[in-house]
Design an enzyme around this catalytic site. Structure first.
Site, PDB file in Angstrom:
ATOM      1  N   HIS A  99      -2.394   1.175   6.879  1.00 45.36           N
ATOM      2  CA  HIS A  99      -2.830   1.143   5.481  1.00 45.36           C
ATOM      3  C   HIS A  99      -2.988   2.561   4.961  1.00 45.36           C
ATOM      4  O   HIS A  99      -3.287   3.496   5.723  1.00 45.36           O
ATOM      5  CB  HIS A  99      -4.157   0.386   5.360  1.00 45.36           C
ATOM      6  CG  HIS A  99      -4.532   0.052   3.950  1.00 45.36           C
ATOM      7  ND1 HIS A  99      -3.808  -0.795   3.163  1.00 45.36           N
ATOM      8  CD2 HIS A  99      -5.577   0.480   3.177  1.00 45.36           C
ATOM      9  CE1 HIS A  99      -4.374  -0.897   1.965  1.00 45.36           C
ATOM     10  NE2 HIS A  99      -5.449  -0.128   1.958  1.00 45.36           N
TER      11      HIS A  99
ATOM     12  N   HIS B 271      -6.222   1.719  -3.899  1.00 44.98           N
ATOM     13  CA  HIS B 271      -5.284   1.259  -2.868  1.00 44.98           C
ATOM     14  C   HIS B 271      -4.857  -0.166  -3.175  1.00 44.98           C
ATOM     15  O   HIS B 271      -5.482  -0.864  -3.988  1.00 44.98           O
ATOM     16  CB  HIS B 271      -5.938   1.332  -1.482  1.00 44.98           C
ATOM     17  CG  HIS B 271      -7.115   0.415  -1.300  1.00 44.98           C
ATOM     18  ND1 HIS B 271      -7.209  -0.497  -0.264  1.00 44.98           N
ATOM     19  CD2 HIS B 271      -8.254   0.238  -2.036  1.00 44.98           C
ATOM     20  CE1 HIS B 271      -8.347  -1.159  -0.360  1.00 44.98           C
ATOM     21  NE2 HIS B 271      -9.006  -0.741  -1.414  1.00 44.98           N
TER      22      HIS B 271
ATOM     23  N   CYS C 150       0.815  -1.221   0.000  1.00 47.72           N
ATOM     24  CA  CYS C 150       0.000   0.000   0.000  1.00 47.72           C
ATOM     25  C   CYS C 150       0.848   1.272   0.000  1.00 47.72           C
ATOM     26  O   CYS C 150       0.593   2.202  -0.766  1.00 47.72           O
ATOM     27  CB  CYS C 150      -0.986  -0.011   1.166  1.00 47.72           C
ATOM     28  SG  CYS C 150      -0.253   0.030   2.815  1.00 47.72           S
TER      29      CYS C 150
END
Length: 262
Positions: free
Chosen positions: A216, A228, A164
């Site tokens: 994240h 993402h 990510c």
């Protein structure tokens, strides 16, 4: 080490590991042209500190070329970034061997599509696709979608495997915006956006776990969608609770903060 030594990655990709072992966890990857300071050396491994994001880890001693301090400073400050292409062939002049460079790789200033990296001469057979830099800040949507469906890979920074924060870092590198490596580090950068409804294309949204640790990050496409890396690079809806995974049919990441960088 008494005197600092420096190196540059001369491979398309090179893994950076937590410990000096082939079995150790991969923390991140170097791309071609990434420079670093050598902090410690063993017979097979070197402990490095990257110039771009001050990230430390171990790499195989055969996966880089040594350079002097002046070249280290020059490459770190004046390099060009390759843009969104699956790969770009690069010829090693002395041998005719071909390397295939990836988006986000760094190259020194060119002359007639050629450059030197350390003591080695390289040549692109055609004009390479360069990243737009800050002149292309309005192209972030296109740059982010270039990575669509790239598989998730812990530590990855390329179309063939990406995590990510590696995803956000490489996309923003192509826009001339320097991000740190990990999600929690990136969350300490940028300007706070107070509400999701105020989010704009290119803002970064950060998400935490049950312990409150940011784990994240993704790129906002608008105030209702985010791109993402989770399983793969994909677009999902986002609301005040967080990301709603269209794969899992439930909320998968809890929204913590949104930051603006461009």
């Amino acid at each position: 080490m008494n005197d600092p030594h420096y190196g540059v990655c001369h491979l398309s990709l090179a893994p950076v590991r937590a410990e000096a072992s082939d079995k150790s966890e991969i923390l991140t990857y170097l791309l071609f042209g990434d420079c670093f300071e050598v902090l410690e050396r063993t017979e097979k491994w070197v402990l490095i500190l990257t110039a771009y994001d001050n990230y430390a880890g171990w790499i195989d001693i055969k996966q880089f070329a040594e350079i002097g301090e002046s070249l280290y400073a020059d490459y770190s400050e004046r390099s060009l970034t390759l843009g969104p292409a699956v790969y770009q062939p690069l010829i090693k002049e002395q041998t005719g061997e071909i390397l295939y460079l990836l988006a986000g790789s760094s190259i020194p200033t060119m002359q007639d599509n050629s450059f030197c990296l350390g003591c080695t001469e390289y040549r692109f057979p055609a004009r390479p696709t360069l990243a737009p830099g800050r002149d292309g800040l309005d192209s972030i949507n296109m740059l982010a979608r270039f990575f669509l469906h790239a598989p998730y890979l812990w530590g990855g920074r390329s179309l063939f495997g990406i995590d990510c924060s590696g995803f956000t870092q490489v996309v923003f590198k192509m826009l001339g915006v320097k991000l740190k490596r990990d999600a929690w580090q990136q969350a300490e950068q940028g300007k706070l956006v107070n509400f999701l409804q105020e989010a704009k294309e290119g803002d970064l949204a950060f998400f935490d776990n049950e312990e409150g640790r940011i784990t994240h990050v993704g790129i906002m496409l608008n105030d209702q969608e985010i791109i993402h890396a989770s399983g793969r690079v994909k677009v999902d809806p986002i609301d005040d609770q967080g990301i709603y995974s269209t794969d899992l049919k439930r909320h998968s990441h809890k929204l913590r903060i949104i930051k603006r960088f461009i």
